[in-house]
Design a protein around this motif. Structure first.
Motif, PDB file in Angstrom:
ATOM      1  N   PRO A   8       0.841  -1.308   0.145  1.00 16.23           N
ATOM      2  CA  PRO A   8       0.280  -0.214   0.310  1.00 16.23           C
ATOM      3  C   PRO A   8       0.554   1.431  -0.133  1.00 16.23           C
ATOM      4  O   PRO A   8      -0.117   1.832  -0.521  1.00 16.23           O
ATOM      5  CB  PRO A   8      -0.574  -0.486   1.333  1.00 16.23           C
ATOM      6  CG  PRO A   8      -0.829  -1.404   1.087  1.00 16.23           C
ATOM      7  CD  PRO A   8       0.074  -2.112   1.197  1.00 16.23           C
ATOM      8  N   ARG A  12       1.061   3.999  -2.784  1.00 14.84           N
ATOM      9  CA  ARG A  12       0.745   6.065  -1.736  1.00 14.84           C
ATOM     10  C   ARG A  12       1.593   6.338  -3.197  1.00 14.84           C
ATOM     11  O   ARG A  12       0.925   7.320  -3.631  1.00 14.84           O
ATOM     12  CB  ARG A  12       0.758   5.298  -1.376  1.00 14.84           C
ATOM     13  CG  ARG A  12      -0.966   6.333  -0.355  1.00 14.84           C
ATOM     14  CD  ARG A  12      -1.030   6.812   1.351  1.00 14.84           C
ATOM     15  NE  ARG A  12       0.269   5.539   1.920  1.00 14.84           N
ATOM     16  CZ  ARG A  12      -0.190   5.029   2.738  1.00 14.84           C
ATOM     17  NH1 ARG A  12      -1.420   3.643   2.177  1.00 14.84           N
ATOM     18  NH2 ARG A  12       0.937   3.594   3.167  1.00 14.84           N
ATOM     19  N   LYS A  49      -5.168   6.746  -0.361  1.00 16.61           N
ATOM     20  CA  LYS A  49      -5.552   5.911   0.187  1.00 16.61           C
ATOM     21  C   LYS A  49      -6.739   5.212  -0.561  1.00 16.61           C
ATOM     22  O   LYS A  49      -7.648   5.231  -1.940  1.00 16.61           O
ATOM     23  CB  LYS A  49      -7.412   6.841   1.484  1.00 16.61           C
ATOM     24  CG  LYS A  49      -7.765   6.364   2.127  1.00 16.61           C
ATOM     25  CD  LYS A  49      -8.395   7.146   2.925  1.00 16.61           C
ATOM     26  CE  LYS A  49      -9.106   6.400   3.839  1.00 16.61           C
ATOM     27  NZ  LYS A  49     -11.149   7.169   4.368  1.00 16.61           N
ATOM     28  N   GLU A  50      -6.565   4.092  -0.069  1.00 21.28           N
ATOM     29  CA  GLU A  50      -7.237   2.710  -0.604  1.00 21.28           C
ATOM     30  C   GLU A  50      -6.670   2.750  -2.315  1.00 21.28           C
ATOM     31  O   GLU A  50      -8.228   2.339  -2.934  1.00 21.28           O
ATOM     32  CB  GLU A  50      -8.773   2.566  -0.218  1.00 21.28           C
ATOM     33  CG  GLU A  50      -8.933   2.550   1.370  1.00 21.28           C
ATOM     34  CD  GLU A  50     -10.553   3.278   1.273  1.00 21.28           C
ATOM     35  OE1 GLU A  50     -11.421   2.860   0.404  1.00 21.28           O
ATOM     36  OE2 GLU A  50     -10.652   2.782   2.576  1.00 21.28           O
TER      37      GLU A  50
END
Length: 185
Positions: A8, A12, A49-50
């Motif tokens: 992640p 990002r 985010k995500e």
């Protein structure tokens, strides 16, 4: 053998690096700093985010008859807003792509000072708390412009910007009201 997916943090960082590269192409620096004595900046805080870029919004009032410059800042994905309740009613995130493919959208056409202007109105329901927010006016125009620069795609609705010449079309769009305001002096 399957490849492990990117972490992640790596996703990002890649999103943010790509966004910074896109933004650098359109940075005008101080080119318009001479246009008005009433100058303000609006921070457009982005965070990853995500696996997507999101804009952080606060409900606030907008000033009129001033030159307002958008300033993009990147904030850490772990950021937790602690707003002063006397100044900020709420804080919420909206995926940047929402400004190109909104769930609920309408626009109004007005003529102001002899110029035809599109007023973009986005309605966003926050999936975390179910609260629906209206994003319109200059805030909506800045959010749309940022999405155009970073995502490089055409929205599903009519707009005043020319995607193949964002610099010229944005100068024309954002300076219309300023030209009228300075002509009164």
């Amino acid at each position: 053998m399957s490849r492990p997916s990117a972490s992640p943090e790596r996703v990002r960082n890649s999103l943010i690096d790509d966004a910074k590269t896109c933004l650098k192409k359109y940075d005008v620096g101080t080119k318009y700093s001479h246009l008005s004595s009433n100058k303000y900046s609006v921070l457009l805080p982005l965070l990853g985010k995500e696996g997507k870029l999101h804009l952080l919004f606060t409900l606030r009032s907008e000033k009129r008859d001033t030159l307002i410059s958008p300033v993009v800042g990147f904030i850490d994905h772990t950021f937790q807003a602690q707003p002063n309740p006397d100044e900020v009613k709420s804080v919420f995130l909206v995926p940047l792509e929402y400004f190109l493919q909104p769930g609920v959208y309408h626009q109004n056409y007005v003529t102001h000072c002899g110029h035809h202007v599109i007023i973009h109105c986005f309605e966003y329901t926050n999936p975390e708390d179910g609260v629906t927010y209206q994003i319109e006016g200059l805030t909506a125009k800045f959010a749309l412009f940022l999405a155009l620069i970073i995502l490089g795609k055409k929205p599903i609705f009519e707009m005043e910007f020319n995607l193949s010449d964002l610099i010229s079309s944005s100068e024309e769009t954002f300076l219309k009201l300023n030209k009228h305001a300075t002509s009164k002096l």
